[in-house]
Motif scaffolding. Structure first.
Motif, short mmCIF file in Angstrom:
data_model
loop_
_atom_site.label_atom_id
_atom_site.label_comp_id
_atom_site.label_asym_id
_atom_site.label_seq_id
_atom_site.Cartn_x
_atom_site.Cartn_y
_atom_site.Cartn_z
N UNK A 324 0.86 -1.19 0.00
CA UNK A 324 0.00 0.00 0.00
C UNK A 324 0.89 1.23 0.00
N UNK A 325 0.47 2.23 -0.77
CA UNK A 325 1.18 3.51 -0.81
C UNK A 325 0.22 4.55 -0.23
N UNK A 353 -2.31 -6.43 -4.39
CA UNK A 353 -2.04 -7.72 -3.77
C UNK A 353 -1.66 -8.74 -4.84
N UNK A 354 -0.79 -9.68 -4.46
CA UNK A 354 -0.38 -10.73 -5.39
C UNK A 354 -1.50 -11.73 -5.64
N UNK A 355 -2.45 -11.81 -4.73
CA UNK A 355 -3.57 -12.75 -4.83
C UNK A 355 -4.67 -12.24 -3.91
N UNK A 356 -5.92 -12.64 -4.13
CA UNK A 356 -7.00 -12.17 -3.25
C UNK A 356 -6.78 -12.68 -1.82
N UNK A 361 -7.82 -6.74 1.78
CA UNK A 361 -9.06 -6.09 2.23
C UNK A 361 -8.86 -5.31 3.52
N UNK A 362 -7.81 -5.63 4.26
CA UNK A 362 -7.53 -4.89 5.49
C UNK A 362 -6.87 -3.54 5.20
N UNK A 363 -6.33 -3.37 3.98
CA UNK A 363 -5.69 -2.11 3.62
C UNK A 363 -6.73 -1.02 3.41
N UNK A 364 -6.29 0.22 3.43
CA UNK A 364 -7.20 1.35 3.25
C UNK A 364 -7.64 1.44 1.79
N UNK A 365 -8.93 1.60 1.53
CA UNK A 365 -9.40 1.77 0.15
C UNK A 365 -8.78 3.02 -0.47
N UNK A 400 -0.79 -3.27 15.84
CA UNK A 400 -0.20 -1.95 15.60
C UNK A 400 -0.01 -1.67 14.12
N UNK A 401 -0.01 -2.72 13.29
CA UNK A 401 0.08 -2.52 11.85
C UNK A 401 -1.25 -2.04 11.27
N UNK A 402 -2.36 -2.54 11.80
CA UNK A 402 -3.69 -2.26 11.25
C UNK A 402 -4.25 -0.96 11.82
N UNK A 403 -5.23 -0.41 11.10
CA UNK A 403 -5.84 0.85 11.57
C UNK A 403 -6.82 0.60 12.70
N UNK A 404 -7.39 -0.63 12.79
CA UNK A 404 -8.34 -0.93 13.86
C UNK A 404 -8.33 -2.43 14.12
N UNK A 405 -9.12 -2.86 15.10
CA UNK A 405 -9.13 -4.28 15.50
C UNK A 405 -9.64 -5.18 14.38
N UNK A 406 -10.62 -4.70 13.63
CA UNK A 406 -11.17 -5.52 12.55
C UNK A 406 -10.10 -5.78 11.49
N UNK A 407 -9.36 -4.75 11.13
CA UNK A 407 -8.29 -4.93 10.14
C UNK A 407 -7.20 -5.85 10.67
N UNK A 408 -6.90 -5.76 11.98
CA UNK A 408 -5.89 -6.63 12.58
C UNK A 408 -6.31 -8.09 12.50
N UNK A 409 -7.59 -8.36 12.73
CA UNK A 409 -8.09 -9.74 12.63
C UNK A 409 -7.97 -10.25 11.20
#
Length: 711
Positions: A324-325, A353-356, A361-365, A400-409
């Motif tokens: 992600x940039x 992403x190299x594959x789905x 999906x955890x990255x920022x749109x 700490x990598x994700x923006x929220x708990x859902x993205x971390x999961x």
């Protein structure tokens, strides 16, 4: 003691058990019999049997070959007189008598006299034999002493080499069961040599990576064609289970002198260091190729989003599974202040992403505003200006990598195990960060990967900053350009009008193209198009000055050529600018047009009932050249006729001749039954290429009948 001084072969019988009355032994089964060895043939062991008096009673073919006497020459003769020189007779007879009396065997090296008179050193073994009648005989076995010593040296050398060699050596039988293992292979396997013996190859080398080695051994057994340093095998052994090792294996078929297959010899070389060096060299080449690829592909345009996607395309899939940039919102929006505390606000420019996977999906749109808390790695990266390397991510790292708990999961479900965040820094300003993750790729990010990512991020940051700056300047130029262009009058006597201005595409700067419609006295109208050479704000400002001057001269009711003459003088006083221009004065009452051009492409006249054509007029020199007069050209514009004025950005194209492009323009204007607005759109759609590097100014006028009350 010299060979001559050593005791001669005892020519008497050897002690032995009485074989009389012994039960005959059954013949071994076929499975229990081994094939004859070729070693005895190599040595050529000669057998000679003497009776108790020392006469030769049996003579083997090997004896004939070794000593040179035929059986006819030897049989019945005293062995001493045939095989021993006269000076050695006393000692030989004495020794023979001792062997026959005591039954003690004698062995040693003795010079034998051969049939040709020469002397040959022979390694002898003499023993007493007894037959079933109690009679004694002497058996003498002999072989060429130098040949025996050579064989002993070869065996000793081979044994010493194998036992001390750093190369692992194993002998396996035809069923691939271990027969011999040298100490080096014992250390490699981490299994004692005695635990190898009798066990099948795959019982010891059970990992699946050794299946190919087993297949190769069977092939060597079958064909006899050796395998020399076959493909590298990588695996682990009990000797070092915590580390991966690499070996090359050579396999040779073993045969005796009769050609009987005995098994295979396996030579194992530990090439772990070479293998790892090769992998490291390959990784280095891959990283250098990645940097070279990035240098060639990143920054091909002056578009912020495009540059971000170019960076993403370079890194996925060869370098990361997901990239992600993300750019700080304050770097894109001048009105949003940059925060030094609390959450940070980002906008993703590109996600690939190299594959789905859930990691993507955890990255920022892309394009959406995302908020990251102060404790997040992205926030820490851009505020410290330092890269963050997480070689082996644990649940706390994922949080700490994700923006929220859902993205971390989602990152956890995707199997993300390694992470890199590299700041995008240009000219001392942190614009955002490059985020890289690996999930399916088992390699953890390391310091070398961090160096590659930093190099790519540095180049991309400069390109993004250039694009950002260019976009800001371009927006200012477009704003200025549009502010200088006129709004078409709602209604003019005898004319309907439509116009378009299209700036150059985002990768290029705005130019100085313009159009103008100037009302004049007695219902006349001046139609103008022009193009200032160059680009940017300066070209737009110069265009504004020329447009203002043109309007002033139009009010003076001057001929078109005179207007261009004055504009030429003004342009010549400007620094390093020239321009092309087309000036048309139209009288709706007479339908008469007066026109002059300054290096500009000719307009198109589209008669109401006829084929469109380019008007023939003197080209003239561009404004700013100075000293060249301009000429007027007159033509009529009847009601229903169209006059199309344009700048070169509409028809010029790299790689296409201008004549062909002008023909396309005429074709698009032929039999057009549309409004002027639709005609403008049709021309732009049919002639203007995406990413065109030049502006376009387009003005279309249609002559109308003037109402009687306006005459």
């Amino acid at each position: 003691m010299s060979a001559a001084e050593q005791p001669p072969e005892a020519l008497g019988p050897a002690a032995g058990d009485d074989a009389r009355g012994a039960e005959p032994r059954p013949e071994p089964s076929r499975e229990g019999r081994s094939k004859p060895s070729g070693l005895m043939d190599v040595l050529g062991v000669a057998a000679v049997l003497l009776d108790s008096e020392g006469k030769i009673v049996l003579w083997s073919p090997q004896a004939e070959e070794l000593y040179g006497y035929t059986a006819e020459q030897a049989l019945g003769e005293f062995a001493a007189t045939v095989l021993v020189k006269e000076e050695n007779w006393d000692w030989v007879i004495k020794t023979f008598a001792q062997v026959m009396e005591t039954g003690q065997s004698w062995a040693g090296t003795f010079p034998i006299r051969c049939a040709d008179g020469s002397t040959r050193l022979v390694e002898l073994r003499n023993m007493r034999l007894m037959n079933d009648r109690g009679e004694f005989y002497a058996l003498g076995l002999g072989t060429d002493s130098p040949k025996l010593r050579e064989l002993e040296r070869d065996v000793a050398l081979s044994t010493r080499l194998i036992s001390q060699s750093p190369i692992g050596v194993a002998i396996l039988d035809t069923d691939l069961r271990y027969v011999t293992v040298n100490p080096a292979l014992e250390r490699m396997h981490g299994i004692p040599a005695k635990d190898h013996l009798g066990r099948h190859y795959r019982e010891i080398m059970w990992p699946t990576s050794f299946e190919q080695a087993e297949i190769a051994m069977h092939r060597v057994l079958e064909t006899g064609e050796p395998l020399v340093e076959g493909s590298t095998i990588v695996g682990r052994t009990p000797a070092d289970p915590g580390h991966r090792h690499a070996w090359t294996i050579s396999v040779y078929r073993l045969e005796d002198t009769q050609g009987h297959v005995l098994g295979v010899a396996e030579l194992v070389i530990d090439v772990t260091q070479r293998y790892e060096s090769g992998i490291e060299a390959g990784e280095t080449r891959r990283r250098l190729a990645l940097i070279a690829d990035g240098s060639a592909r990143i920054g091909s345009t002056l578009e912020v989003e495009r540059t971000a996607w170019e960076l993403a395309d370079v890194t996925v899939p060869d370098f990361a599974d997901v990239v992600s940039v993300d750019v700080l919102d304050s770097a894109l929006n001048e009105h949003r202040p940059r925060t030094r505390a609390g959450p940070a606000f980002f906008r993703a420019l590109a996600v690939k992403a190299a594959y789905p996977s859930d990691a993507a999906r955890a990255a920022d749109p892309p394009g959406e505003l995302a908020t990251y808390g102060a404790d997040r790695l992205a926030t820490q990266c851009v505020r410290s200006g330092l890269p963050i390397l997480v070689s082996h991510a644990d649940p706390d790292d994922l949080a700490r990598m994700a923006r929220d708990d859902r993205a971390a999961a989602m990152l956890a479900r995707a199997g993300v195990h390694s992470y890199l965040a590299v700041p995008l820094i240009a000219r001392g300003d942190t614009l955002g960060f490059l985020g890289l993750t690996r999930a399916r790729d088992p390699r953890p990010f390391g310091e070398d990967d961090l160096a590659v990512a930093a190099e790519l991020a540095s180049r991309a940051a400069v390109c993004i900053d250039n694009a950002r700056t260019h976009q800001s300047v371009r927006n200012a130029a477009v704003t200025l350009q549009r502010s200088l262009l006129p709004e078409l009058p709602p209604q003019l006597p005898g004319l309907e009008l439509a116009a378009r201005y299209r700036p150059a595409q985002a990768a290029y700067e705005v130019g100085g193209d313009w159009y103008d419609v100037l009302p004049m006295e007695r219902d006349r109208t001046a139609l103008v198009v022009g193009d200032v050479m160059g680009s940017g704000i300066d070209a737009a400002a110069t265009m504004g000055r020329l447009r203002t001057a043109t309007a002033a001269y139009a009010d003076l009711d001057l001929e078109p050529a005179q207007v261009l003459q004055h504009l030429d003088a003004i342009t010549a006083r400007l620094e390093q600018y020239i321009a092309t221009c087309l000036y048309v004065a139209y009288d709706p009452h007479s339908g008469r047009c007066r026109m002059a051009g300054a290096g500009h492409l000719p307009p198109v006249l589209v008669p109401r009932d006829g084929r469109p054509r380019l008007l023939d007029l003197p080209t003239g020199t561009p404004l700013g050249v100075g000293g060249v007069p301009f000429e007027n050209t007159a033509f009529r514009l009847a009601p229903g006729d169209h006059l199309v004025l344009y700048t070169d950005g509409l028809v010029e194209s790299r790689g296409d001749p201008i004549d062909e492009r002008l023909d396309v323009l005429l074709d698009l204007l032929d039999n057009v039954d549309a409004t002027l607005e639709e005609t403008c759109d049709r021309l732009l759609h049919g002639l203007r290429h995406p990413g065109a590097p030049d502006d376009v100014a387009l003005l279309i006028a249609r002559a109308c009948a003037v109402p009687p009350e306006d005459r």
